[in-house]
Scaffold this motif. Structure first.
Motif, PDB file in Angstrom:
ATOM      1  N   VAL A  30       0.840  -1.205   0.000  1.00 21.21           N
ATOM      2  CA  VAL A  30       0.000   0.000   0.000  1.00 21.21           C
ATOM      3  C   VAL A  30       0.873   1.252   0.000  1.00 21.21           C
ATOM      4  O   VAL A  30       0.590   2.221  -0.708  1.00 21.21           O
ATOM      5  CB  VAL A  30      -0.978  -0.008   1.202  1.00 21.21           C
ATOM      6  N   MET A  31       1.948   1.220   0.770  1.00 21.18           N
ATOM      7  CA  MET A  31       2.843   2.366   0.828  1.00 21.18           C
ATOM      8  C   MET A  31       3.477   2.623  -0.536  1.00 21.18           C
ATOM      9  O   MET A  31       3.587   3.773  -0.980  1.00 21.18           O
ATOM     10  CB  MET A  31       3.930   2.104   1.875  1.00 21.18           C
ATOM     11  N   ALA A  32       3.880   1.578  -1.237  1.00 15.23           N
ATOM     12  CA  ALA A  32       4.472   1.739  -2.574  1.00 15.23           C
ATOM     13  C   ALA A  32       3.424   2.192  -3.585  1.00 15.23           C
ATOM     14  O   ALA A  32       3.713   3.007  -4.464  1.00 15.23           O
ATOM     15  CB  ALA A  32       5.108   0.430  -3.021  1.00 15.23           C
ATOM     16  N   GLY A  33       2.210   1.677  -3.459  1.00 14.29           N
ATOM     17  CA  GLY A  33       1.151   2.068  -4.389  1.00 14.29           C
ATOM     18  C   GLY A  33       0.635   3.472  -4.170  1.00 14.29           C
ATOM     19  O   GLY A  33       0.142   4.114  -5.103  1.00 14.29           O
ATOM     20  N   MET A  34       0.736   3.956  -2.943  1.00 17.45           N
ATOM     21  CA  MET A  34       0.258   5.309  -2.644  1.00 17.45           C
ATOM     22  C   MET A  34       1.039   6.365  -3.412  1.00 17.45           C
ATOM     23  O   MET A  34       0.508   7.437  -3.715  1.00 17.45           O
ATOM     24  CB  MET A  34       0.362   5.609  -1.146  1.00 17.45           C
ATOM     25  N   THR A  35       2.289   6.076  -3.743  1.00 21.80           N
ATOM     26  CA  THR A  35       3.099   7.060  -4.472  1.00 21.80           C
ATOM     27  C   THR A  35       2.549   7.315  -5.864  1.00 21.80           C
ATOM     28  O   THR A  35       2.854   8.344  -6.459  1.00 21.80           O
ATOM     29  CB  THR A  35       4.556   6.589  -4.592  1.00 21.80           C
ATOM     30  N   LEU A  36       1.733   6.396  -6.366  1.00 18.76           N
ATOM     31  CA  LEU A  36       1.199   6.548  -7.715  1.00 18.76           C
ATOM     32  C   LEU A  36      -0.082   7.374  -7.757  1.00 18.76           C
ATOM     33  O   LEU A  36      -0.392   7.977  -8.780  1.00 18.76           O
ATOM     34  CB  LEU A  36       0.955   5.173  -8.337  1.00 18.76           C
ATOM     35  N   TRP A  37      -0.868   7.373  -6.674  1.00 18.09           N
ATOM     36  CA  TRP A  37      -2.128   8.113  -6.726  1.00 18.09           C
ATOM     37  C   TRP A  37      -2.152   9.363  -5.860  1.00 18.09           C
ATOM     38  O   TRP A  37      -3.097  10.141  -5.942  1.00 18.09           O
ATOM     39  CB  TRP A  37      -3.330   7.216  -6.403  1.00 18.09           C
ATOM     40  N   LEU A  38      -1.130   9.590  -5.061  1.00 19.37           N
ATOM     41  CA  LEU A  38      -1.052  10.840  -4.295  1.00 19.37           C
ATOM     42  C   LEU A  38      -0.477  11.951  -5.167  1.00 19.37           C
ATOM     43  O   LEU A  38       0.429  11.711  -5.965  1.00 19.37           O
ATOM     44  CB  LEU A  38      -0.156  10.660  -3.069  1.00 19.37           C
ATOM     45  N   PRO A  39      -0.982  13.177  -5.022  1.00 22.42           N
ATOM     46  CA  PRO A  39      -0.404  14.283  -5.798  1.00 22.42           C
ATOM     47  C   PRO A  39       0.994  14.649  -5.309  1.00 22.42           C
ATOM     48  O   PRO A  39       1.335  14.423  -4.152  1.00 22.42           O
ATOM     49  CB  PRO A  39      -1.394  15.430  -5.569  1.00 22.42           C
ATOM     50  N   GLY A  40       1.778  15.233  -6.184  1.00 23.94           N
ATOM     51  CA  GLY A  40       3.172  15.540  -5.875  1.00 23.94           C
ATOM     52  C   GLY A  40       3.384  16.703  -4.924  1.00 23.94           C
ATOM     53  O   GLY A  40       4.365  16.763  -4.224  1.00 23.94           O
ATOM     54  N   GLY A  41       2.476  17.648  -4.884  1.00 22.92           N
ATOM     55  CA  GLY A  41       2.642  18.813  -4.017  1.00 22.92           C
ATOM     56  C   GLY A  41       3.543  19.855  -4.656  1.00 22.92           C
ATOM     57  O   GLY A  41       3.995  19.715  -5.784  1.00 22.92           O
ATOM     58  N   ARG A  42       3.835  20.906  -3.920  1.00 23.14           N
ATOM     59  CA  ARG A  42       4.642  22.017  -4.469  1.00 23.14           C
ATOM     60  C   ARG A  42       6.074  21.593  -4.766  1.00 23.14           C
ATOM     61  O   ARG A  42       6.644  21.966  -5.779  1.00 23.14           O
ATOM     62  CB  ARG A  42       4.664  23.179  -3.500  1.00 23.14           C
ATOM     63  N   ALA A  43       6.677  20.870  -3.873  1.00 23.40           N
ATOM     64  CA  ALA A  43       8.067  20.456  -4.074  1.00 23.40           C
ATOM     65  C   ALA A  43       8.172  19.199  -4.931  1.00 23.40           C
ATOM     66  O   ALA A  43       9.264  18.815  -5.337  1.00 23.40           O
ATOM     67  CB  ALA A  43       8.741  20.213  -2.731  1.00 23.40           C
ATOM     68  N   GLY A  44       7.050  18.547  -5.179  1.00 27.48           N
ATOM     69  CA  GLY A  44       7.059  17.346  -5.999  1.00 27.48           C
ATOM     70  C   GLY A  44       7.431  16.082  -5.255  1.00 27.48           C
ATOM     71  O   GLY A  44       7.646  15.046  -5.870  1.00 27.48           O
ATOM     72  N   ILE A  45       7.525  16.147  -3.927  1.00 25.04           N
ATOM     73  CA  ILE A  45       7.925  14.962  -3.168  1.00 25.04           C
ATOM     74  C   ILE A  45       6.877  14.525  -2.144  1.00 25.04           C
ATOM     75  O   ILE A  45       7.109  13.564  -1.422  1.00 25.04           O
ATOM     76  CB  ILE A  45       9.272  15.179  -2.444  1.00 25.04           C
ATOM     77  N   ASP A  46       5.752  15.224  -2.070  1.00 25.37           N
ATOM     78  CA  ASP A  46       4.742  14.857  -1.082  1.00 25.37           C
ATOM     79  C   ASP A  46       4.216  13.444  -1.305  1.00 25.37           C
ATOM     80  O   ASP A  46       3.880  12.752  -0.354  1.00 25.37           O
ATOM     81  CB  ASP A  46       3.577  15.841  -1.104  1.00 25.37           C
ATOM     82  N   ASN A  47       4.167  12.997  -2.564  1.00 22.51           N
ATOM     83  CA  ASN A  47       3.683  11.653  -2.821  1.00 22.51           C
ATOM     84  C   ASN A  47       4.696  10.607  -2.376  1.00 22.51           C
ATOM     85  O   ASN A  47       4.367   9.428  -2.281  1.00 22.51           O
ATOM     86  CB  ASN A  47       3.347  11.468  -4.297  1.00 22.51           C
ATOM     87  N   LEU A  48       5.925  10.989  -2.080  1.00 19.74           N
ATOM     88  CA  LEU A  48       6.921  10.060  -1.560  1.00 19.74           C
ATOM     89  C   LEU A  48       7.015  10.102  -0.044  1.00 19.74           C
ATOM     90  O   LEU A  48       7.225   9.079   0.609  1.00 19.74           O
ATOM     91  CB  LEU A  48       8.296  10.367  -2.166  1.00 19.74           C
TER      92      LEU A  48
END
Length: 106
Positions: A30-48
């Motif tokens: 689930v943690m690995a899959g969440m990176t695909l559907w979460l938005p990147g945010g301003r810095a582009g790393i929020d999905n990570l």
């Protein structure tokens, strides 16, 4: 005659496996899959970062659900649904990954 006090051994072991290694495996997928559907945010790393921060919470929810729910089948069904959906997202992402042979021929 003495009545049995507790669940049968098969239910107990399936609950232990769902609460222990099952919860950890589902949490990682689930943690690995969440990176695909979460938005990147301003810095582009929020999905990570967000899945890493939420990993203990995801594990705790799966663990306590496996321990406290009366139906072991329902616990297995929910864990399997999470595993299949996020695993499918990851498989789809990796299937569309450009191969190195195609990249080298550019």
């Amino acid at each position: 005659m003495k009545a049995k006090a507790g669940p049968p051994a098969q239910k107990r072991w399936s609950r232990i496996l769902l609460a222990g290694p099952g919860a950890i495996c589902v949490t990682v997928i689930v943690m690995a899959g969440m990176t695909l559907w979460l938005p990147g945010g301003r810095a582009g790393i929020d999905n990570l970062v967000l899945p890493l921060v939420l990993a203990p919470l995801i594990w705790a929810v799966l663990f306590f659900h496996a321990c406290l729910d009366r139906s072991v089948g329902r616990v297995a069904l929910i864990a399997l649904a999470l595993l299949l959906t996020h695993g499918g997202l990851l498989a789809h992402k990796w299937a569309n990954w450009p191969s190195t042979a195609k990249e080298g021929g550019r």
